[in-house]
Write an enzyme that holds these catalytic residues in place. Structure first.
Site, short mmCIF file in Angstrom:
data_model
loop_
_atom_site.label_atom_id
_atom_site.label_comp_id
_atom_site.label_asym_id
_atom_site.label_seq_id
_atom_site.Cartn_x
_atom_site.Cartn_y
_atom_site.Cartn_z
N PRO A 230 -10.57 -0.09 -10.13
CA PRO A 230 -11.71 -1.54 -9.35
C PRO A 230 -11.53 -0.84 -7.81
O PRO A 230 -9.90 -1.11 -7.08
CB PRO A 230 -11.09 -2.89 -9.27
N ASN A 231 -12.45 -1.24 -7.06
CA ASN A 231 -12.49 -1.34 -5.11
C ASN A 231 -12.08 -0.04 -4.98
O ASN A 231 -12.28 0.15 -3.56
CB ASN A 231 -12.04 -2.55 -5.38
N HIS B 285 -0.11 2.76 -5.22
CA HIS B 285 -0.62 1.79 -3.90
C HIS B 285 -0.39 1.86 -3.31
O HIS B 285 -0.22 2.77 -2.52
CB HIS B 285 0.21 0.71 -4.40
N TYR C 32 -6.37 -0.61 3.54
CA TYR C 32 -6.36 0.46 3.29
C TYR C 32 -6.89 2.18 4.00
O TYR C 32 -6.77 2.91 2.80
CB TYR C 32 -7.38 0.79 1.92
N GLU D 98 2.49 4.77 -11.04
CA GLU D 98 1.26 4.20 -10.50
C GLU D 98 1.93 4.26 -8.77
O GLU D 98 2.77 4.25 -8.25
CB GLU D 98 2.77 2.22 -10.95
N ARG E 270 -13.64 -0.10 3.29
CA ARG E 270 -12.72 -1.93 2.73
C ARG E 270 -11.68 -1.72 3.14
O ARG E 270 -11.21 -1.39 3.41
CB ARG E 270 -13.11 -1.31 1.03
N ASN F 129 -3.30 4.62 -9.94
CA ASN F 129 -3.70 3.33 -9.02
C ASN F 129 -5.12 2.46 -9.01
O ASN F 129 -5.77 2.67 -10.03
CB ASN F 129 -4.45 3.90 -7.42
N ALA G 50 -6.82 -4.08 -8.33
CA ALA G 50 -6.26 -5.54 -9.37
C ALA G 50 -5.98 -5.90 -10.00
O ALA G 50 -4.71 -6.65 -10.62
CB ALA G 50 -7.58 -6.73 -8.27
N ARG H 74 2.01 -8.14 0.74
CA ARG H 74 1.37 -9.28 1.07
C ARG H 74 1.23 -10.13 0.50
O ARG H 74 1.67 -10.36 0.02
CB ARG H 74 0.41 -7.32 0.47
#
Length: 139
Positions: free
Chosen positions: A9-10, A97, A22, A95, A17, A71, A74, A104
């Site tokens: 998502p996103n 990110h 990012y 995985e 964004r 990735n 969320a 964070r």
């Protein structure tokens, strides 16, 4: 070699964004760079904002791809379904990110999928994808 990149998502909003978190690069540019760096690798790409579609895609490619770069966005922090799917498939999953999830918010510190993955790369922006390719090449 066939590597599938799956973004959650996103991630369709990369470059737009929160660029301070990012970065400014759109994913198309990252994918083009990967294809240029690794001309002998066939890269598949899939992005969805829907958890079930990510599970479906993992099931579609997870028995034939030489590797998957995931990735999960969320869903990393919430999805038992993705964890279980990764455990069920035979392709190794790395995985990824863009940001350092441990630097964070505290709710981002826990990944429900890491234990099902070959490894995790976090915090190197879009270069995290290149590092994941290297990990898959040298596994």
């Amino acid at each position: 070699m066939n590597i599938e990149i799956i973004n959650g998502p996103n991630l369709n909003l990369l470059g737009i964004r929160e660029p301070e978190v990012y970065g400014n690069e759109h994913f198309d540019a990252c994918l083009s760079r990967l294809r240029g760096l690794y001309p002998d690798i066939i890269f598949g790409y899939f992005q969805s904002n829907v958890e079930g579609e990510l599970v479906n895609r993992l099931q579609e490619v997870g028995f034939t791809a030489d590797g998957v770069i995931l990735n999960a966005g969320a869903y990393t922090h919430t999805s038992v379904a993705l964890h279980d799917c990764i455990k069920a498939i035979t392709s190794p999953v790395v995985e990824v990110h863009l940001s350092n999830i441990h630097a964070r918010e505290s709710y981002r510190h826990t990944s429900l999928i890491t234990s099902a993955c070959q490894g995790m790369i976090s915090g190197f922006g879009t270069d995290s994808y290149r590092l994941a390719v290297e990990a898959l090449l040298h596994r």
